[in-house]
Design a protein around this motif. Structure first.
Motif, PDB file in Angstrom:
ATOM      1  N   LEU A   1       0.834  -1.210   0.000  1.00 27.12           N
ATOM      2  CA  LEU A   1       0.000   0.000   0.000  1.00 27.12           C
ATOM      3  C   LEU A   1       0.863   1.251   0.000  1.00 27.12           C
ATOM      4  CD1 LEU A   1      -2.720   1.419   0.220  1.00 27.12           C
ATOM      5  CD2 LEU A   1      -2.567   1.185   2.727  1.00 27.12           C
ATOM      6  N   TRP A   2       1.893   1.274   0.855  1.00 29.24           N
ATOM      7  CA  TRP A   2       2.765   2.457   0.915  1.00 29.24           C
ATOM      8  C   TRP A   2       3.610   2.604  -0.349  1.00 29.24           C
ATOM      9  CZ3 TRP A   2       2.173   6.530   3.663  1.00 29.24           C
ATOM     10  CH2 TRP A   2       1.526   6.467   4.898  1.00 29.24           C
ATOM     11  N   GLN A   3       4.005   1.473  -0.927  1.00 26.32           N
ATOM     12  CA  GLN A   3       4.732   1.545  -2.201  1.00 26.32           C
ATOM     13  C   GLN A   3       3.874   2.217  -3.273  1.00 26.32           C
ATOM     14  OE1 GLN A   3       5.882  -2.458  -3.196  1.00 26.32           O
ATOM     15  NE2 GLN A   3       7.527  -2.558  -1.651  1.00 26.32           N
ATOM     16  N   ASN A   4       2.591   1.813  -3.294  1.00 27.27           N
ATOM     17  CA  ASN A   4       1.674   2.372  -4.297  1.00 27.27           C
ATOM     18  C   ASN A   4       1.384   3.854  -4.032  1.00 27.27           C
ATOM     19  OD1 ASN A   4       1.615  -0.142  -5.400  1.00 27.27           O
ATOM     20  ND2 ASN A   4      -0.398  -0.698  -4.562  1.00 27.27           N
ATOM     21  N   ILE A   5       1.253   4.221  -2.750  1.00 24.36           N
ATOM     22  CA  ILE A   5       0.995   5.623  -2.407  1.00 24.36           C
ATOM     23  C   ILE A   5       2.195   6.496  -2.808  1.00 24.36           C
ATOM     24  CG2 ILE A   5       0.741   7.249  -0.473  1.00 24.36           C
ATOM     25  CD1 ILE A   5      -0.953   5.067   0.935  1.00 24.36           C
ATOM     26  N   LEU A   6       3.393   6.012  -2.467  1.00 22.10           N
ATOM     27  CA  LEU A   6       4.599   6.779  -2.813  1.00 22.10           C
ATOM     28  C   LEU A   6       4.785   6.856  -4.333  1.00 22.10           C
ATOM     29  CD1 LEU A   6       7.012   5.415  -0.043  1.00 22.10           C
ATOM     30  CD2 LEU A   6       6.108   7.751  -0.222  1.00 22.10           C
ATOM     31  N   GLY A   7       4.446   5.777  -5.045  1.00 16.80           N
ATOM     32  CA  GLY A   7       4.523   5.794  -6.513  1.00 16.80           C
ATOM     33  C   GLY A   7       3.560   6.801  -7.099  1.00 16.80           C
ATOM     34  N   THR A   8       2.340   6.846  -6.542  1.00 16.85           N
ATOM     35  CA  THR A   8       1.343   7.816  -7.004  1.00 16.85           C
ATOM     36  C   THR A   8       1.815   9.243  -6.758  1.00 16.85           C
ATOM     37  OG1 THR A   8      -0.417   6.231  -6.517  1.00 16.85           O
ATOM     38  CG2 THR A   8      -1.068   8.543  -6.797  1.00 16.85           C
ATOM     39  N   LEU A   9       2.378   9.470  -5.554  1.00 12.53           N
ATOM     40  CA  LEU A   9       2.913  10.798  -5.248  1.00 12.53           C
ATOM     41  C   LEU A   9       3.994  11.199  -6.259  1.00 12.53           C
ATOM     42  CD1 LEU A   9       3.161  10.766  -1.342  1.00 12.53           C
ATOM     43  CD2 LEU A   9       1.764  12.301  -2.754  1.00 12.53           C
ATOM     44  N   THR A  10       4.850  10.234  -6.619  1.00  7.38           N
ATOM     45  CA  THR A  10       5.912  10.514  -7.597  1.00  7.38           C
ATOM     46  C   THR A  10       5.310  10.938  -8.933  1.00  7.38           C
ATOM     47  OG1 THR A  10       7.424   8.941  -6.553  1.00  7.38           O
ATOM     48  CG2 THR A  10       7.872   9.538  -8.851  1.00  7.38           C
ATOM     49  N   ILE A  11       4.279  10.217  -9.379  1.00  5.91           N
ATOM     50  CA  ILE A  11       3.642  10.544 -10.671  1.00  5.91           C
ATOM     51  C   ILE A  11       3.145  11.983 -10.678  1.00  5.91           C
ATOM     52  CG2 ILE A  11       1.620  10.075 -12.125  1.00  5.91           C
ATOM     53  CD1 ILE A  11       1.958   7.090 -11.389  1.00  5.91           C
ATOM     54  N   PHE A  12       2.465  12.403  -9.589  1.00  2.67           N
ATOM     55  CA  PHE A  12       1.855  13.732  -9.588  1.00  2.67           C
ATOM     56  C   PHE A  12       2.814  14.842  -9.171  1.00  2.67           C
ATOM     57  CE2 PHE A  12      -1.886  10.996  -9.508  1.00  2.67           C
ATOM     58  CZ  PHE A  12      -2.650  11.596 -10.495  1.00  2.67           C
ATOM     59  N   LEU A  13       3.867  14.495  -8.421  1.00  2.00           N
ATOM     60  CA  LEU A  13       4.856  15.519  -8.054  1.00  2.00           C
ATOM     61  C   LEU A  13       5.853  15.746  -9.200  1.00  2.00           C
ATOM     62  CD1 LEU A  13       5.598  14.541  -4.328  1.00  2.00           C
ATOM     63  CD2 LEU A  13       4.438  16.615  -5.128  1.00  2.00           C
ATOM     64  N   SER A  14       6.555  14.683  -9.599  1.00  2.00           N
ATOM     65  CA  SER A  14       7.550  14.829 -10.672  1.00  2.00           C
ATOM     66  C   SER A  14       6.894  15.128 -12.015  1.00  2.00           C
ATOM     67  CB  SER A  14       8.392  13.565 -10.787  1.00  2.00           C
ATOM     68  OG  SER A  14       9.179  13.392  -9.634  1.00  2.00           O
ATOM     69  N   GLY A  15       5.661  14.664 -12.173  1.00  2.00           N
ATOM     70  CA  GLY A  15       4.976  14.876 -13.449  1.00  2.00           C
ATOM     71  C   GLY A  15       4.081  16.095 -13.471  1.00  2.00           C
ATOM     72  N   TYR A  16       4.200  16.956 -12.445  1.00  2.00           N
ATOM     73  CA  TYR A  16       3.327  18.133 -12.343  1.00  2.00           C
ATOM     74  C   TYR A  16       3.268  18.911 -13.654  1.00  2.00           C
ATOM     75  CZ  TYR A  16       2.204  23.029 -11.312  1.00  2.00           C
ATOM     76  OH  TYR A  16       1.684  24.302 -11.347  1.00  2.00           O
ATOM     77  N   HIS A  17       4.438  19.369 -14.145  1.00  2.00           N
ATOM     78  CA  HIS A  17       4.414  20.222 -15.336  1.00  2.00           C
ATOM     79  C   HIS A  17       4.107  19.418 -16.593  1.00  2.00           C
ATOM     80  CE1 HIS A  17       8.439  18.572 -15.631  1.00  2.00           C
ATOM     81  NE2 HIS A  17       8.622  19.120 -16.823  1.00  2.00           N
ATOM     82  N   ILE A  18       4.454  18.107 -16.597  1.00  2.00           N
ATOM     83  CA  ILE A  18       4.131  17.262 -17.750  1.00  2.00           C
ATOM     84  C   ILE A  18       2.612  17.118 -17.877  1.00  2.00           C
ATOM     85  CG2 ILE A  18       4.382  14.959 -18.753  1.00  2.00           C
ATOM     86  CD1 ILE A  18       6.991  16.571 -18.664  1.00  2.00           C
ATOM     87  N   ILE A  19       1.953  16.821 -16.752  1.00  2.00           N
ATOM     88  CA  ILE A  19       0.498  16.628 -16.754  1.00  2.00           C
ATOM     89  C   ILE A  19      -0.220  17.933 -17.083  1.00  2.00           C
ATOM     90  CG2 ILE A  19      -1.493  16.017 -15.323  1.00  2.00           C
ATOM     91  CD1 ILE A  19       0.475  14.167 -13.726  1.00  2.00           C
ATOM     92  N   ILE A  20       0.208  19.035 -16.425  1.00  2.00           N
ATOM     93  CA  ILE A  20      -0.439  20.332 -16.654  1.00  2.00           C
ATOM     94  C   ILE A  20      -0.317  20.753 -18.117  1.00  2.00           C
ATOM     95  CG2 ILE A  20      -0.336  22.808 -16.119  1.00  2.00           C
ATOM     96  CD1 ILE A  20      -1.621  21.188 -13.919  1.00  2.00           C
ATOM     97  N   GLU A  21       0.909  20.664 -18.636  1.00  2.00           N
ATOM     98  CA  GLU A  21       1.108  21.078 -20.037  1.00  2.00           C
ATOM     99  C   GLU A  21       0.376  20.154 -20.998  1.00  2.00           C
ATOM    100  OE1 GLU A  21       5.177  21.861 -21.116  1.00  2.00           O
ATOM    101  OE2 GLU A  21       5.595  22.856 -19.205  1.00  2.00           O
ATOM    102  N   GLY A  22       0.388  18.859 -20.701  1.00  2.00           N
ATOM    103  CA  GLY A  22      -0.308  17.918 -21.569  1.00  2.00           C
ATOM    104  C   GLY A  22      -1.789  18.205 -21.657  1.00  2.00           C
TER     105      GLY A  22
END
Length: 642
Positions: A48-69
């Protein structure tokens, strides 16, 4: 016909539309926070924590990728009134898709590597732009204005007006374009013409804003408004060069939304078809679909042209060659013909004495005659006088009264003898040896004046606007490249032929009126294809606009520089052949990048279909190919050896 106008060049099509995203440092901060959560996920054992931390990585590191996309896809879809996705949306969907099937850390890895590569790409493009736009930091802001009482006051350069007197101390930056009215110095003009050796300057010489004064204090008079200086025009060219895309870059940008849409449709069909038709599990089908989204993304293709083009423009800018846009640099290698204005472009722009001859019977008095000629020419105001004075060696200063008589020339009397200097047609008593020599020199394109004593011609002086030192090498290079060369001149065709023969040019068109130059360029375009024009004068402006690529000599007139597509800041034609070499290398590098990026995409897609590809490996191979393309383009920052 391949005619262009500047309005056409700078009116970018909708497909060239871009959005500027300025999120400050927030994306970088969030990227590293995401990297931290990704690393932390390997230190926790609970799924569960692995998945939560992975999700956080997607939305934190991918912030500008997701927004621009998402933002760009929505905005461009509204603007173009059709679905217009971009590469960022593909990466966003692939990462979220991986999370949906439970591969949170693989989705996080995808976003981390894509975002990191995106930052590196922005840095690489920024490096090329910084090489050009560091000129901005050299723009002068203050000047020492001399007051009526002789004191000086520090003022803004923008407040200066033509006629102001400025003090420039040793080591100061020249505030604006002007003329030296007092003092002597050497000036580093590398910011203007790329020449590293300082130029010696004294009273009467022009100076340019942004250049650096050497070890002498000078007083200058402002000759141009700050917005009209040579340096201001350079900055304008720089701004234009960064917004004008090459044809290949434009085609890639047009292709991108269609390509991304096709990938999304294929992935959707693949995910549905594999379980229904081939009996694959939904998990395998969806997983391979996400891998396909990743590896088929055209990131490397998108980076194939622009970083390389900016690197080439930067390379040339540091050497005094300014392109108003990437399209001109990209197209230069494809020119089939090039037309040159003669005076000031192929030649030095001012006549020089080539021959001084006295008849055999008067050879012993040659030096005395030279003194008399110099004394007469010193008081003349015709354009050939300077050439004669610069050539003759004077051993005795003679004071003469002269009379400039229409139809006769310069007339004077010295020691009871009448002397005259004028056109050959003004003389009747001409010895055969000088008559024959005059005919031969005229055939060679030289201007001849006779010198007579008591109306009998005893000598002649021949002058010619000589080819500049670099022109012959450049014409030879152009011939090696299979490019047709034409000289266009307002001079008599015989004069033009004489210069062209020395240079080895293919064609000469003489007796050309200024308004007819553009028509000649049009004829060259019809006959040979893409045509460039090189000129420096007001009368060259229409032809510079008509040509596919207009090239202005930087020491020419403002109007020629304004309408041209390329400016050689120093009147050095070897910069033209260097620019052509850079353009050829750019074309080669871009084609390498396009071929390599498409090969990698095809290879990864095939490996995915046959089951030899997983998401982490696909991410590494895909983003690695993008970086290879990027750094291959940056090779154009390096100088090309002759």
């Amino acid at each position: 016909m391949a005619q262009h106008t500047h309005a056409q060049e700078h009116d970018h099509s909708q497909s060239e539309h871009t959005h500027e995203h300025n999120h400050g440092n927030l994306p970088v901060v969030l990227f590293f926070l995401g990297l931290a959560t990704f690393i932390l996920s390997y230190f926790v054992s609970a799924t569960l924590w692995q998945n939560i931390l992975g999700t956080l990585t997607i939305f934190l590191s991918g912030y500008h990728i997701i927004i621009e996309g998402v933002e760009d896809t929505i905005n461009q879809t509204k603007e173009f009134k059709k679905f217009t996705p971009n590469v960022h949306i593909l990466m966003t969907l692939a990462a979220i898709g991986a999370a949906i099937i439970g591969d949170f850390r693989e989705g996080a890895l995808l976003i981390l590597i894509f975002a990191g590569a995106h930052f590196l790409e922005e840095y690489a493009e920024g490096k090329s732009k910084r090489e050009i736009t560091n000129l901005m930091n050299m723009n002068p802001t203050e000047a020492r204005l001399i007051q009526p009482d002789g004191s000086t006051k520090i003022v803004e350069v923008s407040s200066l007006v033509v006629g102001d007197k400025l003090q420039v101390l040793n080591g100061d930056q020249i505030p604006t374009d002007g003329k030296i009215i007092a003092g002597f110095t050497s000036i580093d003009e590398s910011s203007i013409n790329g020449e590293s050796i300082p130029a010696e300057k004294t009273v009467g010489d022009d100076v340019y804003g942004s250049t650096i004064n050497g070890n002498g204090a000078i007083t200058i008079e402002v000759t141009k408004d700050s917005s009209e200086t040579v340096f201001a025009k350079i900055l304008e060219l720089v701004n234009q060069s960064q917004s004008n895309l090459s044809k290949k870059a434009t085609k890639i940008k047009k292709l991108e939304p269609k390509y991304v849409t096709a990938v999304m449709i294929i992935v959707a069909l693949y995910i549905v078809a594999m379980p229904l038709i081939f009996g694959a599990t939904w998990y395998d089908s969806f997983y391979k679909g996400m891998v396909f989204l990743t590896v088929a993304s055209p990131c490397a293709l998108a980076a194939s042209d622009v970083p390389a083009t900016l690197s080439g423009i930067s390379n040339l800018a540091k050497r005094g060659v300014l392109f108003k846009g990437g399209s001109y640099l990209s197209n230069l290698e494809g020119i089939k013909a090039i037309a040159f204005d003669k005076t000031g472009t192929l030649t030095e722009g001012k006549p020089k004495v080539t021959d001084v001859v006295f008849i055999e019977s008067h050879q012993e008095k040659a030096q005395n005659y030279s003194n008399i000629i110099a004394a007469m020419e010193k008081q003349a105001n015709h354009p050939l006088a300077d050439a004669i004075l610069n050539h003759l060696t004077v051993t005795e200063e003679i004071n003469l009264d002269i009379d400039n008589q229409i139809g006769k020339g310069l007339v004077s009397n010295y020691q009871n003898k009448d002397y005259r200097i004028g056109k050959p047609s003004q003389f009747t008593q001409v010895p055969e040896e000088l008559a024959q020599l005059n005919h031969k020199l005229a055939e060679d394109g030289k201007t001849v004046v006779f010198f007579s004593e008591d109306d009998y011609v005893i000598g002649l002086i021949a002058m010619m606007d000589l080819p500049n030192d670099n022109a012959k090498k450049v014409i030879a290079y152009l011939h090696e490249q299979g490019i047709h060369t034409t000289m266009i001149t307002g001079d008599a065709e015989k004069t033009g032929q004489a210069v062209a023969k020395q240079l080895g040019m293919d064609e000469v068109v003489g007796n050309v009126l200024p308004e007819n130059k553009s028509a000649i360029v049009e004829e060259l375009e019809k006959k040979y294809g893409s045509t460039a024009m090189v000129g420096d004068g007001v009368n060259d402006a229409p032809a510079l606009v008509k040509a596919d690529i207009g090239i202005a000599m930087g020491e020419g007139t403002d109007i020629a520089i304004d309408v041209a597509d390329v400016v050689l800041m120093k009147n050095d034609l070897t910069k033209l052949s260097y620019a052509h070499k850079v353009s050829k290398r750019l074309d080669k590098v871009v084609m390498q990048n396009i071929a390599f990026s498409m090969f990698i995409v095809a290879l990864l897609v095939i490996l995915n279909i046959v089951g030899k590809m997983n998401l982490p490996l696909g991410i590494l191979a895909h983003e690695g190919s993008t970086l290879i393309v990027l750094f291959n383009g940056l090779r154009l920052l390096k100088p090309i050896k002759d």
